[in-house]
Design a protein around this motif. Structure first.
Motif, short mmCIF file in Angstrom:
data_model
loop_
_atom_site.label_atom_id
_atom_site.label_comp_id
_atom_site.label_asym_id
_atom_site.label_seq_id
_atom_site.Cartn_x
_atom_site.Cartn_y
_atom_site.Cartn_z
N ALA A 1 -6.49 4.58 2.91
CA ALA A 1 -7.02 5.00 2.07
C ALA A 1 -9.02 4.89 1.35
O ALA A 1 -9.04 5.64 0.31
CB ALA A 1 -5.94 5.01 0.71
N ILE A 2 -9.05 3.29 2.05
CA ILE A 2 -10.64 3.43 1.24
C ILE A 2 -11.46 2.28 2.39
O ILE A 2 -11.17 1.70 2.87
CB ILE A 2 -10.27 2.60 0.26
CG1 ILE A 2 -11.43 1.77 -0.66
CG2 ILE A 2 -9.49 0.72 0.48
CD1 ILE A 2 -11.01 1.34 -1.91
N SER B 1 -6.97 -5.50 0.18
CA SER B 1 -7.98 -5.20 1.07
C SER B 1 -7.57 -7.30 1.19
O SER B 1 -7.52 -7.86 0.32
CB SER B 1 -9.52 -5.64 1.01
OG SER B 1 -10.28 -6.26 1.61
N GLN C 1 -16.35 -1.14 -5.14
CA GLN C 1 -15.11 -0.84 -6.64
C GLN C 1 -14.70 -1.97 -7.56
O GLN C 1 -14.95 -2.01 -9.00
CB GLN C 1 -13.97 0.03 -6.51
CG GLN C 1 -12.85 0.34 -7.35
CD GLN C 1 -11.89 1.31 -7.50
OE1 GLN C 1 -12.01 1.65 -6.45
NE2 GLN C 1 -10.59 0.84 -8.48
N ASP D 1 -16.56 0.56 0.30
CA ASP D 1 -15.62 1.14 -1.38
C ASP D 1 -15.06 0.73 -2.23
O ASP D 1 -15.34 0.13 -3.34
CB ASP D 1 -15.06 2.97 -0.90
CG ASP D 1 -16.26 3.60 -0.03
OD1 ASP D 1 -17.58 3.42 -0.56
OD2 ASP D 1 -15.57 4.47 0.11
N PHE D 2 -14.45 -0.76 -1.44
CA PHE D 2 -13.17 -1.39 -2.08
C PHE D 2 -14.43 -2.34 -2.33
O PHE D 2 -14.10 -2.10 -4.22
CB PHE D 2 -12.50 -2.32 -0.88
CG PHE D 2 -11.76 -3.52 -1.58
CD1 PHE D 2 -10.30 -2.43 -1.93
CD2 PHE D 2 -11.35 -4.47 -2.24
CE1 PHE D 2 -9.16 -3.33 -2.45
CE2 PHE D 2 -10.91 -5.09 -3.11
CZ PHE D 2 -9.87 -4.46 -3.04
N ILE E 1 -7.29 -3.87 5.47
CA ILE E 1 -7.89 -2.99 4.45
C ILE E 1 -7.25 -1.45 4.35
O ILE E 1 -6.87 -1.25 5.49
CB ILE E 1 -9.24 -2.71 4.79
CG1 ILE E 1 -9.74 -1.38 3.59
CG2 ILE E 1 -9.46 -2.00 6.01
CD1 ILE E 1 -10.46 -2.21 2.05
N SER E 2 -6.21 -1.52 2.95
CA SER E 2 -5.63 0.39 2.92
C SER E 2 -6.20 0.88 3.66
O SER E 2 -7.45 1.06 3.83
CB SER E 2 -6.01 0.47 1.03
OG SER E 2 -4.65 -0.87 1.05
N LYS F 1 -4.89 -0.79 -3.41
CA LYS F 1 -5.71 -0.27 -2.44
C LYS F 1 -5.60 -1.69 -2.19
O LYS F 1 -5.68 -2.48 -3.64
CB LYS F 1 -6.86 -0.10 -3.52
CG LYS F 1 -7.26 1.43 -3.02
CD LYS F 1 -8.45 2.29 -3.38
CE LYS F 1 -8.39 3.98 -3.89
NZ LYS F 1 -7.22 4.34 -5.02
N THR G 1 -13.73 -0.95 3.06
CA THR G 1 -14.44 -1.89 2.95
C THR G 1 -15.40 -1.70 2.03
O THR G 1 -15.70 -2.84 1.10
CB THR G 1 -14.69 -3.38 4.03
OG1 THR G 1 -13.08 -3.49 4.33
CG2 THR G 1 -14.96 -4.60 3.43
N THR H 1 1.06 -1.18 -0.02
CA THR H 1 0.16 -0.08 0.31
C THR H 1 0.80 1.29 0.14
O THR H 1 0.35 2.24 -0.63
CB THR H 1 -0.74 -0.10 1.02
OG1 THR H 1 -2.19 -0.36 1.69
CG2 THR H 1 -2.06 1.33 1.69
N ASP I 1 1.36 2.28 -3.97
CA ASP I 1 -0.33 3.17 -3.62
C ASP I 1 -1.09 2.91 -4.33
O ASP I 1 -2.20 2.90 -4.65
CB ASP I 1 0.35 4.84 -4.52
CG ASP I 1 -1.43 5.91 -4.13
OD1 ASP I 1 -2.09 5.69 -3.22
OD2 ASP I 1 -1.89 6.52 -5.14
#
Length: 226
Positions: free
Chosen positions: A61-62, A44, A70, A66-67, A58-59, A42, A64, A36, A40
């Motif tokens: 910046a996000i 999970s 996406q 939203d992951f 989970i990274s 993402k 679960t 991560t 950079d």
């Protein structure tokens, strides 16, 4: 010195298996964190152990949610469609049960009876009679319990009344009822001229009281006898 190759197979010993799982899980989460930061990315990771415990990474910046949103947009796969259909079917069944209950309640209030057959009406009457019997039985039980409680209260009041009457009768027979003879701690002064009878108590103070009240007034107190 080179390490020997580890054979990949199920670890039979449960303790060793749990220790290996914990170590490798931590190592995997560490690599995900490094990936991560360095790239950079993402990342999970969701893991469930053989004992049913859930572990996830989970990274930062996000989230679960939203992951996975996406993931659905990228792959075109709807992860929730099957679950949504099942919920819709369950909601349909619940609405049907609710409609049936509302119809039965209305029928017990004399509504929506036109579509009932003779057999249905007879069954409805039987159900209402059974319900009425249960209500009456419960009412009788409540009244019985309240009656027993009131009877106990009445008996207690009667006992108190008897004790009070007994004390009144005893005082009428003996004016000195209830007085305790403390061998000279009180003197009785009687009057025979028709006036109220009076008794006098002469308290015998102890040594401590004498030191406090030395030089005080008379220790003679008079009370009228009933």
């Amino acid at each position: 010195m080179a390490r020997g190759k580890i054979q990949i197979k199920l670890i039979e010993n449960s303790t060793n298996r749990q220790v290996t799982y914990s170590k490798r899980r931590n190592g995997l989460f560490k690599k995900a964190s490094e990936l991560t930061v360095l790239c950079d990315a993402k990342v999970s990771i969701i893991m469930i152990s053989s004992t049913g415990k859930l572990h996830e990474y989970i990274s930062p910046a996000i989230t679960t949610k939203d992951f996975f949103d996406q993931y659905q947009r990228t792959t075109g796969i709807d992860l929730w469609s099957t679950h949504y259909k099942a919920m819709q079917e369950q909601l349909k069944k619940v609405k049907e049960v609710n409609r049936n209950l509302q119809r039965e309640i209305g029928q017990r209030m004399g509504e929506s009876l036109n579509d009932l057959s003779l057999e249905d009406l007879h069954s409805l009457m039987q159900d209402m009679e059974d319900s009425l019997k249960l209500i009456r039985d419960r009412k009788i039980k409540v009244i019985s319990n309240q009656t027993e409680t009131l009877k106990k209260k009445v008996r207690n009041l009667q006992d108190i009344q008897k004790k009070i009457l007994h004390e009144i009768e005893a005082r009428e027979e003996d004016p000195q009822y209830g007085l305790v003879d403390n061998r000279g701690d009180y003197d009785i002064i009687g009057y025979h001229d028709g006036g109220p009878r009076v008794f006098a108590l002469r308290l015998q103070p102890n040594q401590h009281q004498q030191s406090i009240h030395s030089g005080a007034g008379s220790d003679l107190t008079t009370y009228p006898l009933l």
